[in-house]
Design a protein around this motif. Structure first.
Motif, PDB file in Angstrom:
ATOM      1  N   ASN A  93       7.794  56.753   0.784  1.00 20.51           N
ATOM      2  CA  ASN A  93       6.860  57.048  -0.308  1.00 20.51           C
ATOM      3  C   ASN A  93       7.264  58.287  -1.095  1.00 20.51           C
ATOM      4  OD1 ASN A  93       5.193  54.904   0.006  1.00 20.51           O
ATOM      5  ND2 ASN A  93       3.462  56.057   0.827  1.00 20.51           N
ATOM      6  N   GLU A  94       7.903  59.219  -0.439  1.00 19.97           N
ATOM      7  CA  GLU A  94       8.255  60.469  -1.094  1.00 19.97           C
ATOM      8  C   GLU A  94       9.282  60.271  -2.205  1.00 19.97           C
ATOM      9  OE1 GLU A  94       6.750  63.424  -0.553  1.00 19.97           O
ATOM     10  OE2 GLU A  94       5.445  62.248   0.763  1.00 19.97           O
ATOM     11  N   ASN A 132       6.298  53.605  -4.984  1.00 19.87           N
ATOM     12  CA  ASN A 132       5.236  54.606  -4.823  1.00 19.87           C
ATOM     13  C   ASN A 132       5.485  55.854  -5.652  1.00 19.87           C
ATOM     14  OD1 ASN A 132       3.160  53.765  -2.581  1.00 19.87           O
ATOM     15  ND2 ASN A 132       5.159  53.032  -1.893  1.00 19.87           N
ATOM     16  N   ALA A 133       6.622  56.504  -5.426  1.00 21.87           N
ATOM     17  CA  ALA A 133       6.877  57.787  -6.088  1.00 21.87           C
ATOM     18  C   ALA A 133       7.036  57.656  -7.601  1.00 21.87           C
ATOM     19  CB  ALA A 133       8.126  58.437  -5.496  1.00 21.87           C
ATOM     20  N   CYS A 189      -5.884  56.481   2.464  1.00 21.31           N
ATOM     21  CA  CYS A 189      -5.145  57.634   1.933  1.00 21.31           C
ATOM     22  C   CYS A 189      -3.711  57.707   2.411  1.00 21.31           C
ATOM     23  CB  CYS A 189      -5.860  58.925   2.283  1.00 21.31           C
ATOM     24  SG  CYS A 189      -5.982  59.254   4.063  1.00 21.31           S
ATOM     25  N   PRO A 197      -0.447  61.814  -0.162  1.00 25.26           N
ATOM     26  CA  PRO A 197       0.143  62.386  -1.382  1.00 25.26           C
ATOM     27  C   PRO A 197      -0.806  62.399  -2.573  1.00 25.26           C
ATOM     28  CG  PRO A 197       1.071  60.213  -0.940  1.00 25.26           C
ATOM     29  CD  PRO A 197       0.292  60.611   0.280  1.00 25.26           C
ATOM     30  N   LEU A 198      -1.627  61.365  -2.728  1.00 25.48           N
ATOM     31  CA  LEU A 198      -2.575  61.352  -3.838  1.00 25.48           C
ATOM     32  C   LEU A 198      -3.668  62.400  -3.640  1.00 25.48           C
ATOM     33  CD1 LEU A 198      -3.000  57.550  -4.606  1.00 25.48           C
ATOM     34  CD2 LEU A 198      -2.200  59.297  -6.212  1.00 25.48           C
ATOM     35  N   SER A 257      -2.326  65.733  -4.804  1.00 28.17           N
ATOM     36  CA  SER A 257      -2.274  65.825  -6.270  1.00 28.17           C
ATOM     37  C   SER A 257      -3.661  66.017  -6.859  1.00 28.17           C
ATOM     38  CB  SER A 257      -1.625  64.571  -6.854  1.00 28.17           C
ATOM     39  OG  SER A 257      -0.273  64.470  -6.471  1.00 28.17           O
ATOM     40  N   ASP A 271     -10.354  59.172  -1.247  1.00 24.64           N
ATOM     41  CA  ASP A 271      -9.159  58.337  -1.201  1.00 24.64           C
ATOM     42  C   ASP A 271      -9.340  57.354  -0.045  1.00 24.64           C
ATOM     43  OD1 ASP A 271      -6.666  57.166  -1.223  1.00 24.64           O
ATOM     44  OD2 ASP A 271      -5.554  59.052  -1.363  1.00 24.64           O
ATOM     45  N   LEU A 326      -2.400  58.567 -11.028  1.00 23.74           N
ATOM     46  CA  LEU A 326      -2.680  59.914 -11.536  1.00 23.74           C
ATOM     47  C   LEU A 326      -2.962  59.881 -13.029  1.00 23.74           C
ATOM     48  CD1 LEU A 326       0.025  61.953  -9.577  1.00 23.74           C
ATOM     49  CD2 LEU A 326      -2.437  61.863  -9.135  1.00 23.74           C
ATOM     50  N   SER A 329      -5.821  52.604  -3.479  1.00 23.26           N
ATOM     51  CA  SER A 329      -4.493  52.259  -3.975  1.00 23.26           C
ATOM     52  C   SER A 329      -3.683  51.521  -2.919  1.00 23.26           C
ATOM     53  CB  SER A 329      -3.746  53.533  -4.403  1.00 23.26           C
ATOM     54  OG  SER A 329      -2.456  53.219  -4.885  1.00 23.26           O
ATOM     55  N   ARG A 356       2.032  55.852  -7.742  1.00 23.08           N
ATOM     56  CA  ARG A 356       1.414  57.176  -7.727  1.00 23.08           C
ATOM     57  C   ARG A 356       1.250  57.757  -9.129  1.00 23.08           C
ATOM     58  NH1 ARG A 356       3.718  58.772  -3.393  1.00 23.08           N
ATOM     59  NH2 ARG A 356       5.303  60.241  -4.093  1.00 23.08           N
TER      60      ARG A 356
END
Length: 231
Positions: A17-18, A23-24, A48, A52-53, A56, A45, A32, A109, A28
């Motif tokens: 995901n990072e 995702n990244a 979750c 990460p969300l 942010s 979330d 956002l 999400s 995501r």
């Protein structure tokens, strides 16, 4: 009621995901962007993951809470957010441990497509939202199922399993396809009004090597994003 168990590969999924495309550089940033300014808002979330969300949204000034069915994912989220973060292990298919109208916004999400029945989860998400609050949803795009499985019945809610690689590890994820009309009906029955239906482009910062083979544009069929208003 089938739901993929992420406990066995939580770290690999979080690592992917990072930096991964879906995702990244897609889901995501799309969420956002749809959320916009969340300063001063109370936000949940739902599903979750590793958080990460939530990070942010907290950085954007929101008061955040989150839960996930995977204890391993919640542990990763707590490492990211801190020991005092409002995190818990919980199944979206069960009644939510929050008060009526507790949140201004809920993010869900890449979660609902794991569930066969949306009625209970959506009713609970509506319950914990204030009137006029927002539910931001990302799900597998129903058209993608029709493209990948052209002989399947698009209009039937159907369980299917696919293999993915997360940080070099092969895993199998089980989803439920549902047509757009079924999604819309579920949202309406739960007390929501569709305010945005989005098929966004990739994030502009997507590295060329992550773009799909032969991909020349910015938009592609992957996830569907919906902003719902609690009525």
């Amino acid at each position: 009621m089938t739901m993929t168990d992420y406990d066995d590969f939580a770290a690999a999924y979080a690592a992917e995901n990072e930096k991964g495309l879906f995702n990244a550089h897609y889901a995501r940033p799309a969420i956002l962007g749809l959320a916009g300014d969340v300063a001063g808002r109370r936000l949940l979330d739902a599903g979750c993951g590793s958080g990460p969300l939530m990070v942010s949204m907290r950085d954007g000034g929101a008061e955040v809470a989150g839960f996930d069915v995977s204890a391993a994912m919640v542990d990763l989220a707590r490492e990211r957010l801190g020991d005092d973060a409002a995190l818990r292990v919980h199944d979206l298919q069960e009644p939510l441990p929050y008060a009526d109208g507790e949140f201004d916004d809920v993010i869900c999400s890449l979660v609902l497509h794991y569930l066969e029945d949306w009625s209970g989860p959506l009713a609970e998400l509506r319950r914990v939202l204030k009137p006029g609050g927002r539910l931001l949803v990302a799900v597998n795009h129903p058209t993608a199922y029709a493209v990948v499985y052209p002989d399947a019945d698009y209009f039937k809610v159907t369980q299917y399993t696919e293999d993915y690689r997360f940080d070099g590890r092969e895993v199998f994820l089980t989803f439920f396809h549902r047509p757009l009309s079924a999604m819309s009906a579920s949202f309406t029955r739960a007390g929501f009004r569709i305010s945005v239906l989005s098929e966004p482009p990739l994030s502009p910062d997507t590295p060329p090597e992550l773009r799909p083979p032969g991909f020349e544009g910015e938009a592609f069929i992957c996830f569907l994003f919906v902003v719902l208003e609690a009525v």
